[in-house]
Motif scaffolding. Structure first.
Motif, PDB file in Angstrom:
ATOM      1  N   GLY A  11       0.827  -1.201   0.000  1.00 35.22           N
ATOM      2  CA  GLY A  11       0.000   0.000   0.000  1.00 35.22           C
ATOM      3  C   GLY A  11       0.862   1.252   0.000  1.00 35.22           C
ATOM      4  N   PHE A  12       0.384   2.297   0.674  1.00 33.72           N
ATOM      5  CA  PHE A  12       1.059   3.588   0.618  1.00 33.72           C
ATOM      6  C   PHE A  12       1.490   4.080   2.007  1.00 33.72           C
ATOM      7  CE2 PHE A  12      -1.090   3.168  -3.404  1.00 33.72           C
ATOM      8  CZ  PHE A  12      -0.149   3.668  -4.299  1.00 33.72           C
ATOM      9  N   SER A  13       1.643   3.124   2.955  1.00 30.52           N
ATOM     10  CA  SER A  13       2.222   3.497   4.253  1.00 30.52           C
ATOM     11  C   SER A  13       3.700   3.830   4.034  1.00 30.52           C
ATOM     12  CB  SER A  13       2.122   2.335   5.241  1.00 30.52           C
ATOM     13  OG  SER A  13       2.934   1.254   4.782  1.00 30.52           O
ATOM     14  N   ARG A  14       4.301   4.464   5.035  1.00 27.50           N
ATOM     15  CA  ARG A  14       5.726   4.777   4.915  1.00 27.50           C
ATOM     16  C   ARG A  14       6.542   3.499   4.676  1.00 27.50           C
ATOM     17  NH1 ARG A  14       9.735   8.916   7.187  1.00 27.50           N
ATOM     18  NH2 ARG A  14      11.626   7.859   6.586  1.00 27.50           N
ATOM     19  N   GLU A  15       6.224   2.460   5.444  1.00 29.89           N
ATOM     20  CA  GLU A  15       6.981   1.202   5.342  1.00 29.89           C
ATOM     21  C   GLU A  15       6.818   0.566   3.953  1.00 29.89           C
ATOM     22  OE1 GLU A  15       5.614  -1.782   8.012  1.00 29.89           O
ATOM     23  OE2 GLU A  15       7.516  -2.870   7.959  1.00 29.89           O
ATOM     24  N   ASP A  16       5.579   0.534   3.460  1.00 26.33           N
ATOM     25  CA  ASP A  16       5.337  -0.087   2.150  1.00 26.33           C
ATOM     26  C   ASP A  16       5.975   0.722   1.021  1.00 26.33           C
ATOM     27  OD1 ASP A  16       3.992  -2.115   3.371  1.00 26.33           O
ATOM     28  OD2 ASP A  16       2.047  -1.716   2.437  1.00 26.33           O
ATOM     29  N   ARG A  17       5.912   2.029   1.128  1.00 28.74           N
ATOM     30  CA  ARG A  17       6.553   2.857   0.089  1.00 28.74           C
ATOM     31  C   ARG A  17       8.067   2.613   0.108  1.00 28.74           C
ATOM     32  NH1 ARG A  17       3.184   7.596  -1.685  1.00 28.74           N
ATOM     33  NH2 ARG A  17       1.454   7.884  -0.274  1.00 28.74           N
ATOM     34  N   HIS A  18       8.641   2.492   1.313  1.00 25.86           N
ATOM     35  CA  HIS A  18      10.083   2.224   1.403  1.00 25.86           C
ATOM     36  C   HIS A  18      10.408   0.877   0.740  1.00 25.86           C
ATOM     37  CE1 HIS A  18      14.180   2.361   2.933  1.00 25.86           C
ATOM     38  NE2 HIS A  18      14.014   1.112   3.335  1.00 25.86           N
ATOM     39  N   ALA A  25       8.825   7.994  -4.722  1.00 27.06           N
ATOM     40  CA  ALA A  25       9.898   7.862  -3.723  1.00 27.06           C
ATOM     41  C   ALA A  25       9.931   9.066  -2.782  1.00 27.06           C
ATOM     42  CB  ALA A  25      11.247   7.660  -4.429  1.00 27.06           C
ATOM     43  N   PRO A  26       8.923   9.192  -1.910  1.00 26.39           N
ATOM     44  CA  PRO A  26       8.769  10.432  -1.137  1.00 26.39           C
ATOM     45  C   PRO A  26       9.766  10.624   0.003  1.00 26.39           C
ATOM     46  CG  PRO A  26       7.080   8.834  -0.503  1.00 26.39           C
ATOM     47  CD  PRO A  26       7.816   8.231  -1.655  1.00 26.39           C
ATOM     48  N   TYR A  27      10.446   9.562   0.409  1.00 24.15           N
ATOM     49  CA  TYR A  27      11.296   9.674   1.602  1.00 24.15           C
ATOM     50  C   TYR A  27      12.783   9.724   1.229  1.00 24.15           C
ATOM     51  CZ  TYR A  27       6.991   8.660   4.013  1.00 24.15           C
ATOM     52  OH  TYR A  27       5.694   8.737   4.462  1.00 24.15           O
ATOM     53  N   ALA A  28      13.475  10.710   1.804  1.00 30.25           N
ATOM     54  CA  ALA A  28      14.898  10.917   1.480  1.00 30.25           C
ATOM     55  C   ALA A  28      15.729   9.697   1.844  1.00 30.25           C
ATOM     56  CB  ALA A  28      15.411  12.155   2.218  1.00 30.25           C
ATOM     57  N   ASP A  29      15.432   9.041   2.976  1.00 33.10           N
ATOM     58  CA  ASP A  29      16.273   7.897   3.357  1.00 33.10           C
ATOM     59  C   ASP A  29      16.099   6.724   2.388  1.00 33.10           C
ATOM     60  OD1 ASP A  29      13.753   7.251   4.276  1.00 33.10           O
ATOM     61  OD2 ASP A  29      14.386   6.646   6.282  1.00 33.10           O
ATOM     62  N   SER A  30      14.904   6.554   1.844  1.00 31.42           N
ATOM     63  CA  SER A  30      14.697   5.495   0.830  1.00 31.42           C
ATOM     64  C   SER A  30      15.537   5.790  -0.415  1.00 31.42           C
ATOM     65  CB  SER A  30      13.233   5.427   0.395  1.00 31.42           C
ATOM     66  OG  SER A  30      12.378   5.223   1.476  1.00 31.42           O
ATOM     67  N   THR A  67      -7.237   9.118   1.508  1.00 33.42           N
ATOM     68  CA  THR A  67      -6.325   9.840   2.415  1.00 33.42           C
ATOM     69  C   THR A  67      -4.906   9.349   2.155  1.00 33.42           C
ATOM     70  OG1 THR A  67      -6.614   8.213   4.166  1.00 33.42           O
ATOM     71  CG2 THR A  67      -8.018  10.168   4.276  1.00 33.42           C
ATOM     72  N   GLY A  68      -3.948  10.154   2.605  1.00 31.55           N
ATOM     73  CA  GLY A  68      -2.544   9.757   2.444  1.00 31.55           C
ATOM     74  C   GLY A  68      -2.016  10.022   1.046  1.00 31.55           C
ATOM     75  N   LEU A  69      -2.482  11.104   0.431  1.00 33.97           N
ATOM     76  CA  LEU A  69      -1.992  11.460  -0.915  1.00 33.97           C
ATOM     77  C   LEU A  69      -0.712  12.277  -0.780  1.00 33.97           C
ATOM     78  CD1 LEU A  69      -2.454  11.406  -3.985  1.00 33.97           C
ATOM     79  CD2 LEU A  69      -3.793  13.506  -3.732  1.00 33.97           C
ATOM     80  N   THR A  70       0.320  11.803  -1.421  1.00 32.23           N
ATOM     81  CA  THR A  70       1.630  12.458  -1.348  1.00 32.23           C
ATOM     82  C   THR A  70       1.542  13.934  -1.722  1.00 32.23           C
ATOM     83  OG1 THR A  70       2.687  10.387  -1.964  1.00 32.23           O
ATOM     84  CG2 THR A  70       4.006  12.395  -2.214  1.00 32.23           C
ATOM     85  N   GLY A  71       2.091  14.775  -0.854  1.00 35.29           N
ATOM     86  CA  GLY A  71       2.143  16.213  -1.132  1.00 35.29           C
ATOM     87  C   GLY A  71       0.913  16.957  -0.652  1.00 35.29           C
ATOM     88  N   VAL A  72      -0.140  16.205  -0.278  1.00 32.59           N
ATOM     89  CA  VAL A  72      -1.372  16.848   0.203  1.00 32.59           C
ATOM     90  C   VAL A  72      -1.566  16.514   1.687  1.00 32.59           C
ATOM     91  CG1 VAL A  72      -3.854  17.117  -0.121  1.00 32.59           C
ATOM     92  CG2 VAL A  72      -2.384  16.750  -2.103  1.00 32.59           C
ATOM     93  N   ASP A  73      -1.824  15.246   1.983  1.00 36.09           N
ATOM     94  CA  ASP A  73      -1.927  14.845   3.392  1.00 36.09           C
ATOM     95  C   ASP A  73      -1.008  13.671   3.692  1.00 36.09           C
ATOM     96  OD1 ASP A  73      -3.417  13.012   2.008  1.00 36.09           O
ATOM     97  OD2 ASP A  73      -5.129  13.019   3.367  1.00 36.09           O
ATOM     98  N   ASP A  74       0.088  13.593   2.975  1.00 33.29           N
ATOM     99  CA  ASP A  74       1.141  12.619   3.217  1.00 33.29           C
ATOM    100  C   ASP A  74       2.464  13.285   2.826  1.00 33.29           C
ATOM    101  OD1 ASP A  74       0.872   9.842   4.223  1.00 33.29           O
ATOM    102  OD2 ASP A  74       2.124   9.313   2.501  1.00 33.29           O
ATOM    103  N   PRO A  75       3.581  12.910   3.484  1.00 35.47           N
ATOM    104  CA  PRO A  75       4.832  13.660   3.247  1.00 35.47           C
ATOM    105  C   PRO A  75       5.421  13.486   1.855  1.00 35.47           C
ATOM    106  CG  PRO A  75       4.966  12.261   5.223  1.00 35.47           C
ATOM    107  CD  PRO A  75       3.719  11.875   4.506  1.00 35.47           C
ATOM    108  N   TYR A  76       6.073  14.542   1.392  1.00 36.20           N
ATOM    109  CA  TYR A  76       7.015  14.435   0.272  1.00 36.20           C
ATOM    110  C   TYR A  76       8.272  15.205   0.679  1.00 36.20           C
ATOM    111  CZ  TYR A  76       9.492  14.625  -4.056  1.00 36.20           C
ATOM    112  OH  TYR A  76      10.505  14.482  -4.990  1.00 36.20           O
TER     113      TYR A  76
END
Ligand SMILES: Nc1ncnc2c1ncn2[C@@H]1O[C@H](COP(=O)(O)OS(=O)(=O)O)[C@@H](OP(=O)(O)O)[C@H]1O
Ligand SMILES: Nc1ncnc2c1ncn2[C@@H]1O[C@H](COP(=O)(O)OP(=O)(O)O)[C@@H](O)[C@H]1O
Length: 178
Positions: free
Chosen positions: A52-59, A85-90, A135-144
């Motif tokens: 899905g689109f949780s932080r862990e799954d996106r990583h 790829a919204p997370y810098a550490d990924s 919910t959890g759309l990157t850049g709107v209500d989820d981090p980028y």
């Protein structure tokens, strides 16, 4: 033998990542380069099915794609990767994987502002979020986490698709990769 490289196009949904990747792929193929586009949507149908689109799954998704891109690139393919790829550490982990294998890695930030992306709304995600259906759309209500020092930053709202693709081509050329 052509020189392989990974070009990761990171940015918000509807920023222009996929469009630029396919435009560039066409040009590179015409010139005889080996090219693959690792499209986020396609990867999520198969290799990342079930994520899905949780932080862990996106990583996890980004690491799998990074593995594939490195594999292709170190065998002479230009691997073009239009994935949020919204997370810098990924993203850093993917860069490190490429460094470890001695493979060229370029990070391109398709830095289209969220206002422009939400007007383009190619897949209707921004409208769905606004309507409370997602919910959890990157850049709107989820981090980028925007890249601090990408190899290239593209302002797609001020350019044609051809100009954006040409700027990535110019970067490849500068680095001796085409
Ligand atoms: N909640 C949420 N947030 C962001 N994106 C979403 C979401 N739900 C579905 N989508 C659509 O999923 C497409 C693929 O995402 P990615 O694999 O590139 O994302 S990630 O790197 O794992 O975060 C991504 O494709 P692009 O529009 O090409 O960026 C989106 O259209
Ligand atoms: N300079 C540009 N580069 C890329 N796309 C652009 C540009 N100008 C306008 N667009 C349009 O923006 C949209 C971007 O959609 P898409 O490539 O699917 O985005 P993403 O893959 O980032 O979600 C397309 O409709 C495309 O035609």
């Amino acid at each position: 033998m052509t020189t392989g490289a990974t070009v990761w196009l990171t940015g918000l949904p509807s920023a222009g990542k996929t469009t630029i990747a396919y435009e560039l792929a066409g040009r590179l193929r015409e010139e005889g380069h080996l090219v693959e586009v690792l499209d986020g949507d396609e990867i999520r149908e198969f290799i990342s099915a079930g994520l899905g689109f949780s932080r862990e799954d996106r990583h996890t998704n980004v690491q799998r794609i990074g593995f594939l891109a490195d594999l292709l690139a170190r065998n002479g393919v230009k691997a073009l990767v239009p994935v949020i790829a919204p997370y810098a550490d990924s993203r850093d982990a993917v860069r490190k994987r490429h460094e470890a294998s001695g493979t060229a890695y370029l990070e391109v930030h398709v830095a289209t502002p969220v206002e422009v992306c939400s007007e383009r709304d190619v897949k209707g995600l921004y409208a769905k979020q606004a309507a409370g259906e997602l919910t959890g759309l990157t850049g709107v209500d989820d981090p980028y986490e925007a890249p601090q020092s990408p190899d290239l930053r593209i302002e797609s709202q001020n350019q044609t698709v051809q100009e954006s693709a040409a700027s990535v081509y110019a970067l490849l050329s500068e680095r001796g990769l085409v």
